[in-house]
Design a protein around this motif. Structure first.
Motif, PDB file in Angstrom:
ATOM      1  N   ASP A 117      -1.022 -11.246 -26.027  1.00 46.10           N
ATOM      2  CA  ASP A 117       0.369 -10.942 -26.339  1.00 46.10           C
ATOM      3  C   ASP A 117       0.859  -9.777 -25.475  1.00 46.10           C
ATOM      4  O   ASP A 117       0.068  -8.894 -25.108  1.00 46.10           O
ATOM      5  N   PRO A 118       2.160  -9.733 -25.152  1.00 42.95           N
ATOM      6  CA  PRO A 118       2.700  -8.639 -24.324  1.00 42.95           C
ATOM      7  C   PRO A 118       2.799  -7.346 -25.135  1.00 42.95           C
ATOM      8  O   PRO A 118       3.729  -7.169 -25.923  1.00 42.95           O
ATOM      9  N   ILE A 119       1.836  -6.473 -24.950  1.00 43.80           N
ATOM     10  CA  ILE A 119       1.760  -5.226 -25.722  1.00 43.80           C
ATOM     11  C   ILE A 119       2.081  -4.043 -24.819  1.00 43.80           C
ATOM     12  O   ILE A 119       1.551  -3.924 -23.704  1.00 43.80           O
ATOM     13  N   ILE A 120       2.969  -3.164 -25.294  1.00 44.25           N
ATOM     14  CA  ILE A 120       3.276  -1.931 -24.557  1.00 44.25           C
ATOM     15  C   ILE A 120       2.358  -0.846 -25.102  1.00 44.25           C
ATOM     16  O   ILE A 120       2.477  -0.427 -26.260  1.00 44.25           O
ATOM     17  N   GLU A 121       1.395  -0.448 -24.268  1.00 49.97           N
ATOM     18  CA  GLU A 121       0.425   0.554 -24.696  1.00 49.97           C
ATOM     19  C   GLU A 121       1.080   1.936 -24.764  1.00 49.97           C
ATOM     20  O   GLU A 121       1.980   2.263 -23.999  1.00 49.97           O
ATOM     21  N   GLU A 132      11.121   2.521 -24.287  1.00 48.08           N
ATOM     22  CA  GLU A 132      12.440   2.270 -23.731  1.00 48.08           C
ATOM     23  C   GLU A 132      12.400   1.050 -22.798  1.00 48.08           C
ATOM     24  O   GLU A 132      11.383   0.754 -22.190  1.00 48.08           O
ATOM     25  N   SER A 133      13.523   0.355 -22.730  1.00 50.48           N
ATOM     26  CA  SER A 133      13.701  -0.812 -21.852  1.00 50.48           C
ATOM     27  C   SER A 133      12.630  -1.879 -22.032  1.00 50.48           C
ATOM     28  O   SER A 133      12.017  -2.354 -21.058  1.00 50.48           O
ATOM     29  N   PRO A 134      12.351  -2.282 -23.258  1.00 50.68           N
ATOM     30  CA  PRO A 134      11.358  -3.352 -23.460  1.00 50.68           C
ATOM     31  C   PRO A 134      11.960  -4.716 -23.126  1.00 50.68           C
ATOM     32  O   PRO A 134      13.179  -4.885 -23.084  1.00 50.68           O
ATOM     33  N   ASN A 135      11.078  -5.677 -22.891  1.00 51.70           N
ATOM     34  CA  ASN A 135      11.498  -7.059 -22.708  1.00 51.70           C
ATOM     35  C   ASN A 135      11.402  -7.792 -24.046  1.00 51.70           C
ATOM     36  O   ASN A 135      10.600  -7.429 -24.915  1.00 51.70           O
ATOM     37  N   GLU A 136      12.234  -8.797 -24.217  1.00 53.73           N
ATOM     38  CA  GLU A 136      12.215  -9.543 -25.461  1.00 53.73           C
ATOM     39  C   GLU A 136      10.824 -10.133 -25.698  1.00 53.73           C
ATOM     40  O   GLU A 136      10.237 -10.746 -24.808  1.00 53.73           O
ATOM     41  N   GLY A 137      10.294  -9.914 -26.900  1.00 52.90           N
ATOM     42  CA  GLY A 137       8.964 -10.401 -27.238  1.00 52.90           C
ATOM     43  C   GLY A 137       7.874  -9.373 -27.102  1.00 52.90           C
ATOM     44  O   GLY A 137       6.750  -9.593 -27.557  1.00 52.90           O
ATOM     45  N   GLY A 143       0.836   3.357 -35.703  1.00 50.86           N
ATOM     46  CA  GLY A 143      -0.186   3.458 -36.733  1.00 50.86           C
ATOM     47  C   GLY A 143      -0.941   2.143 -36.825  1.00 50.86           C
ATOM     48  O   GLY A 143      -1.552   1.689 -35.858  1.00 50.86           O
ATOM     49  N   GLU A 144      -0.894   1.504 -38.001  1.00 53.44           N
ATOM     50  CA  GLU A 144      -1.520   0.201 -38.188  1.00 53.44           C
ATOM     51  C   GLU A 144      -0.494  -0.924 -38.212  1.00 53.44           C
ATOM     52  O   GLU A 144      -0.858  -2.080 -38.434  1.00 53.44           O
ATOM     53  N   ALA A 145       0.770  -0.586 -38.002  1.00 56.50           N
ATOM     54  CA  ALA A 145       1.847  -1.577 -38.068  1.00 56.50           C
ATOM     55  C   ALA A 145       2.277  -1.997 -36.666  1.00 56.50           C
ATOM     56  O   ALA A 145       2.291  -1.179 -35.737  1.00 56.50           O
ATOM     57  N   TRP A 146       2.672  -3.261 -36.548  1.00 56.84           N
ATOM     58  CA  TRP A 146       3.157  -3.795 -35.274  1.00 56.84           C
ATOM     59  C   TRP A 146       4.652  -4.045 -35.366  1.00 56.84           C
ATOM     60  O   TRP A 146       5.161  -4.452 -36.409  1.00 56.84           O
ATOM     61  N   TYR A 147       5.321  -3.796 -34.225  1.00 67.53           N
ATOM     62  CA  TYR A 147       6.756  -4.051 -34.126  1.00 67.53           C
ATOM     63  C   TYR A 147       7.009  -4.902 -32.887  1.00 67.53           C
ATOM     64  O   TYR A 147       6.322  -4.773 -31.870  1.00 67.53           O
ATOM     65  N   ARG A 148       8.036  -5.755 -33.008  1.00 68.37           N
ATOM     66  CA  ARG A 148       8.380  -6.662 -31.908  1.00 68.37           C
ATOM     67  C   ARG A 148       9.841  -6.477 -31.533  1.00 68.37           C
ATOM     68  O   ARG A 148      10.710  -6.370 -32.400  1.00 68.37           O
ATOM     69  N   TRP A 149      10.106  -6.405 -30.221  1.00 66.64           N
ATOM     70  CA  TRP A 149      11.472  -6.264 -29.716  1.00 66.64           C
ATOM     71  C   TRP A 149      12.098  -7.652 -29.655  1.00 66.64           C
ATOM     72  O   TRP A 149      11.641  -8.542 -28.944  1.00 66.64           O
ATOM     73  N   ASP A 150      13.163  -7.858 -30.462  1.00 66.20           N
ATOM     74  CA  ASP A 150      13.789  -9.182 -30.539  1.00 66.20           C
ATOM     75  C   ASP A 150      14.961  -9.344 -29.585  1.00 66.20           C
ATOM     76  O   ASP A 150      15.702 -10.319 -29.648  1.00 66.20           O
ATOM     77  N   GLY A 151      15.114  -8.379 -28.687  1.00 67.87           N
ATOM     78  CA  GLY A 151      16.218  -8.410 -27.723  1.00 67.87           C
ATOM     79  C   GLY A 151      17.325  -7.450 -28.075  1.00 67.87           C
ATOM     80  O   GLY A 151      18.152  -7.111 -27.217  1.00 67.87           O
ATOM     81  N   ALA A 152      17.333  -7.004 -29.338  1.00 68.22           N
ATOM     82  CA  ALA A 152      18.371  -6.065 -29.765  1.00 68.22           C
ATOM     83  C   ALA A 152      17.787  -4.879 -30.530  1.00 68.22           C
ATOM     84  O   ALA A 152      18.341  -3.786 -30.489  1.00 68.22           O
TER      85      ALA A 152
END
Length: 329
Positions: A117-121, A132-137, A143-152
């Motif tokens: 998966d495309p992970i920003i370390e 900043e400036s992530p790509n969609e997805g 911490g132990e939680a994951w977040y995903r950039w949905d484009g907005a």
């Protein structure tokens, strides 16, 4: 290496045996254990030998524990079961529902390759300390939680995250798969089919090799097609009638002359076009020209303005006659 040699000591008669009790015709051929049968086979020699009563190729039956099994004595003095079916190990070889042996899972299932998966370390905090400036997805871990950039915006992501390339067992089949040995339960191993990786040198090399095979096959088919076309051209299979179509010295085809009767529907099309042209000309003439019946001849003019017509015109003779009359005045 022993081979059968015909024997001459034979008894010829044209009758068959019909035992009246349950005794084998050949007492030598049946045993109560495989061990006893193997001991007999160990003494076997070529047919006709006087050193033993057992010969290579002789059929034996072992009836043991309510099971009757037939064997033949081999040239190495061992027994081979007659009609025994191969037993697949179900690790590398399996028996299909149709009774055919095949490589395990061949044509049925394979491990499909998936990139990580495309992970920003980095070290992030939600919501103000996110990348900043992530790509969609893109994914980021706080911490132990994951977040995903949905484009907005960054949203909570609860699905499984693959931090490295991974494989998924998939029903179906495709070209380019590779067999690999994988560990199974009980310190055993199975054969499995894997889709090559698109990121490793090994995987890319396999993909290129498969593509090269397909290209070679395509080139072969293309070469066959070119040969067929050349044979067709050389054979001059294209024939012309030299009346409507002609063929030049360089093989170029051109139209020579075509009679109207040979053009399908031409006569009807010309007739319709002619009728339409006449109709259009008539319509135009009616709107733009003066009809011959509307030309007033000399002596036929109206006697006064009230009875005169706006549609009719004066003929040349009438006009000259009227001018002459005025000159006389």
């Amino acid at each position: 290496m022993a081979s059968y040699e015909p024997i001459n000591n034979k008894l010829n008669f044209a009758v068959s045996f019909n035992p009246i009790t349950a005794f084998p015709l050949d007492a030598r051929s049946i045993f109560g254990s495989k061990t006893a049968a193997e001991a007999a086979a160990a003494t076997a020699e070529n047919a006709g030998s006087t050193n033993t009563v057992y010969y290579y190729g002789m059929p034996l039956v072992v009836f043991e524990n309510d099971v009757a099994t037939m064997y033949t004595i081999q040239g190495d003095k061992t027994l081979k079961e007659v009609g025994s079916a191969p037993v697949p190990d179900n690790a590398t070889i399996e028996l299909t529902s149709g009774g055919a042996l095949q490589l395990k899972d061949f044509g049925a299932r394979y491990y499909a390759y998936h990139e990580a998966d495309p992970i920003i370390e980095g070290s992030w905090t939600y919501p103000d300390g996110m990348p900043e400036s992530p790509n969609e997805g893109d994914l980021a871990k706080v911490g132990e939680a994951w977040y995903r950039w949905d484009g907005a915006a960054w949203t909570t992501y609860s699905e499984e995250v693959h931090e490295s390339d991974w494989y998924e067992l998939t029903e179906g089949w495709k070209a380019g798969l590779e067999p690999k040995v994988v560990a199974a339960a009980g310190n055993t191993y199975n054969i499995a089919w894997y889709e090559p990786s698109t990121t490793t040198i090994e995987g890319i090399s396999s993909i290129i090799s498969n593509m090269q095979t397909e290209i070679d096959g395509f080139n072969t088919r293309l070469g066959d097609l070119e040969t067929q076309v050349e044979e067709l051209a050389a054979g001059g299979l294209v024939k012309v009638d030299e009346t409507t179509i002609t063929k030049g010295e360089d093989g170029t085809l051109s139209v020579k002359e075509i009679a109207q009767t040979q053009v399908t529907g031409l006569a009807g099309a010309l007739s319709t076009a002619t009728a339409n042209a006449v109709q259009q000309a008539q319509t135009y003439a009616d709107g733009q020209f003066v009809a011959k019946s509307n030309v007033v001849a000399a002596g036929a003019a109206a006697s006064d303005v009230g009875t005169a017509s706006n549609e009719k015109v004066a003929s040349e003779k009438l006009l000259v006659d009227q001018l002459t009359w005025k000159q006389g005045m």
